[in-house]
Design a protein around this motif. Sequence first.
Motif, short mmCIF file in Angstrom:
data_model
loop_
_atom_site.label_atom_id
_atom_site.label_comp_id
_atom_site.label_asym_id
_atom_site.label_seq_id
_atom_site.Cartn_x
_atom_site.Cartn_y
_atom_site.Cartn_z
N TYR A 180 -0.50 -4.91 -3.35
CA TYR A 180 -0.85 -6.28 -2.51
C TYR A 180 0.33 -7.03 -2.38
O TYR A 180 0.77 -7.61 -1.30
CB TYR A 180 -1.97 -7.00 -3.20
CG TYR A 180 -2.63 -8.15 -2.38
CD1 TYR A 180 -3.37 -8.19 -1.28
CD2 TYR A 180 -2.00 -9.49 -2.71
CE1 TYR A 180 -3.66 -9.16 -0.53
CE2 TYR A 180 -2.45 -10.46 -1.94
CZ TYR A 180 -3.26 -10.52 -0.99
OH TYR A 180 -3.53 -11.74 -0.23
N LYS A 181 1.20 -7.30 -3.43
CA LYS A 181 2.05 -8.13 -3.49
C LYS A 181 3.40 -7.58 -2.67
O LYS A 181 4.13 -8.41 -1.87
CB LYS A 181 2.64 -8.43 -5.03
CG LYS A 181 1.89 -9.24 -5.72
CD LYS A 181 1.91 -10.77 -5.14
CE LYS A 181 1.14 -11.50 -6.31
NZ LYS A 181 0.90 -13.07 -6.03
N PRO B 70 -3.04 -14.13 2.02
CA PRO B 70 -1.75 -13.81 1.63
C PRO B 70 -1.00 -15.32 1.75
O PRO B 70 -0.28 -15.72 1.12
CB PRO B 70 -1.29 -12.97 2.56
CG PRO B 70 -2.32 -12.00 3.01
CD PRO B 70 -3.48 -12.86 3.32
N HIS C 113 -9.12 -10.61 -3.16
CA HIS C 113 -8.28 -10.37 -2.24
C HIS C 113 -7.70 -8.89 -2.23
O HIS C 113 -6.93 -8.73 -1.19
CB HIS C 113 -6.90 -11.40 -2.55
CG HIS C 113 -6.34 -10.84 -3.74
ND1 HIS C 113 -6.66 -11.26 -4.89
CD2 HIS C 113 -5.17 -10.28 -4.19
CE1 HIS C 113 -6.04 -11.00 -5.80
NE2 HIS C 113 -5.09 -10.41 -5.49
N LEU C 114 -8.00 -8.32 -3.09
CA LEU C 114 -7.70 -6.78 -3.11
C LEU C 114 -8.40 -5.97 -2.43
O LEU C 114 -9.59 -5.72 -2.59
CB LEU C 114 -7.40 -6.20 -4.53
CG LEU C 114 -6.61 -7.02 -5.57
CD1 LEU C 114 -6.62 -6.45 -7.11
CD2 LEU C 114 -5.11 -6.90 -4.98
N PRO C 115 -7.93 -5.20 -1.40
CA PRO C 115 -9.10 -4.29 -0.42
C PRO C 115 -9.41 -3.38 -1.38
O PRO C 115 -10.57 -2.70 -1.05
CB PRO C 115 -7.93 -3.66 0.39
CG PRO C 115 -6.65 -4.50 0.58
CD PRO C 115 -6.84 -5.20 -0.87
N ALA D 123 -3.16 -1.96 -7.88
CA ALA D 123 -3.56 -2.74 -6.66
C ALA D 123 -2.93 -3.82 -6.41
O ALA D 123 -2.62 -4.38 -5.17
CB ALA D 123 -5.14 -2.51 -6.86
N GLN D 124 -2.63 -4.63 -7.45
CA GLN D 124 -2.27 -6.09 -7.28
C GLN D 124 -0.50 -5.92 -6.97
O GLN D 124 -0.02 -6.59 -6.09
CB GLN D 124 -2.22 -6.69 -8.69
CG GLN D 124 -1.40 -8.24 -8.58
CD GLN D 124 -2.23 -9.15 -7.74
OE1 GLN D 124 -3.24 -8.94 -6.95
NE2 GLN D 124 -1.94 -10.42 -8.07
N ARG E 31 2.96 -5.72 0.02
CA ARG E 31 2.55 -5.52 1.47
C ARG E 31 2.92 -7.17 1.87
O ARG E 31 3.19 -7.51 3.16
CB ARG E 31 1.33 -5.14 1.68
CG ARG E 31 1.16 -3.67 1.33
CD ARG E 31 -0.33 -3.20 2.06
NE ARG E 31 -1.58 -3.90 1.07
CZ ARG E 31 -1.98 -3.67 0.19
NH1 ARG E 31 -1.74 -2.62 -0.54
NH2 ARG E 31 -3.11 -4.36 -0.41
N ASN E 32 2.58 -7.99 1.02
CA ASN E 32 2.30 -9.41 1.50
C ASN E 32 3.49 -10.28 1.22
O ASN E 32 3.38 -11.76 1.28
CB ASN E 32 0.99 -10.16 1.18
CG ASN E 32 -0.10 -9.34 1.83
OD1 ASN E 32 -0.23 -9.29 3.15
ND2 ASN E 32 -0.88 -8.57 1.10
#
Length: 428
Positions: free
Chosen positions: A423-424, A135, A379-381, A419-420, A426-427
């Motif tokens: 991620y954005k 991130p 980067h995506l879990p 998913a993206q 969360r970070n």
Amino acid sequence: MRRHAPMAAVLLAAVLAGCGSDAGSGGKTEITFWDTNAGPARTPVWQHAIAEFEKANPTIKVNYVGVPIAQAPQKLDTAIAGGGTPDVADISTSGLGSLVAQKALEPVDDRIAKNPALNGKFNEALATTVKNVVPDGKMYIYPISTNSGAFWYRKDWFKEAGLEPPKTWSEFFGTVDKLTKPEENRFGFTIRGGSGSIAQMLEVVYGQSGVTEFFDAAGKATLNDPRNVTALEKYAGLYKKNTPEGDLQNDYVKMVAQFDTAGSIAIMQHNLGSYQDHKKALGEEKMASFSVPKSDSGTQAILSNPVGGVAVFSASENKDAAAKLAEFFAAKEMSGYLAEQTGVIPANIDAPEPKAAHIIEAQRVLNDPATKVVQMPYHLPEFNQITKTWAEPQFQKVLLGQLTSKQFLDEFAGKLTEAQAGYKKRNG
């Protein structure tokens, strides 16, 4: 070569060894290095590199610990939780995000910037891949090498047919057609329809379409771009026409058996890592490789591959010595040696020219300023779960004609876009 302790004893010693010690042998600074993909082919390579480092740095002793790749994630997590991490380890971007999330690694941007042998010396696309995994966009490994997609082909068949390796995708499909002779049990291509199919499918799709971003500016996955849909239709159209019907269940082992042993396949898509298998079975006079062809519009688009590198652990009591080892591995001479010995591409652009033709060709494409590297969302879990559990069986339905390419890519894009977005959020 010195004899080694059994692997179980080595792993136990690794946990007990912790972060190294200043009270090493003969007053030397002692650090521990974990090879997280240990095996008969790689262990001697790392041991040679360590021996060279110790010659150049006689006040530092390095303890090598080999950890098999299947055990590495758990061993690292256990070591982090128990405070027994190594000082330095061989780490790939495929597992980097998890380690950074646990605050286990040191960012090395400042160290790289202060080292003239490394500053500005890493392939830009590979450095971008490393930074994209985390991130904060920092470098948590010194890049050493990367793999690359490769299309292995039967040189002898091409020669018989008066064909050259294809440079564009139109040439590729034409070549596959010309080399398909079912009556002789010869097929122009083999599709990976089973385990591991998605990365190879995406390589063909983005390579054909010339789409160069995995997500657009709004964060939407480009998988279902109309150009990608058309590309997948062409790729899936090879199944049973230019490939064996059994390709639906193809994994790496089955593909190699068809290409190397049965001798029924003209072109097999994989990566640089399968070179030794093909060389052993066919000999260099019968096989070679070409890179991902250009799109018909002239764009050279390739997928990013995981980047292998060396990380310094935050819990190390000897970070300067640990960084010195990592920087020795990443510098041009040793980076070149490590890549050559393991059959991949060095990350350091000043590394000595490789001798193997397939690596020279892959390096040429990667280092060409005109090449566009599509950054895969490592980067995506959720990425591995989506591609393995959901996408692989859905792709088989596409091959069987039970699902259209557009339906498949629409849903695939939707899952990765979601998913993206998560991620954005969360970070930040």
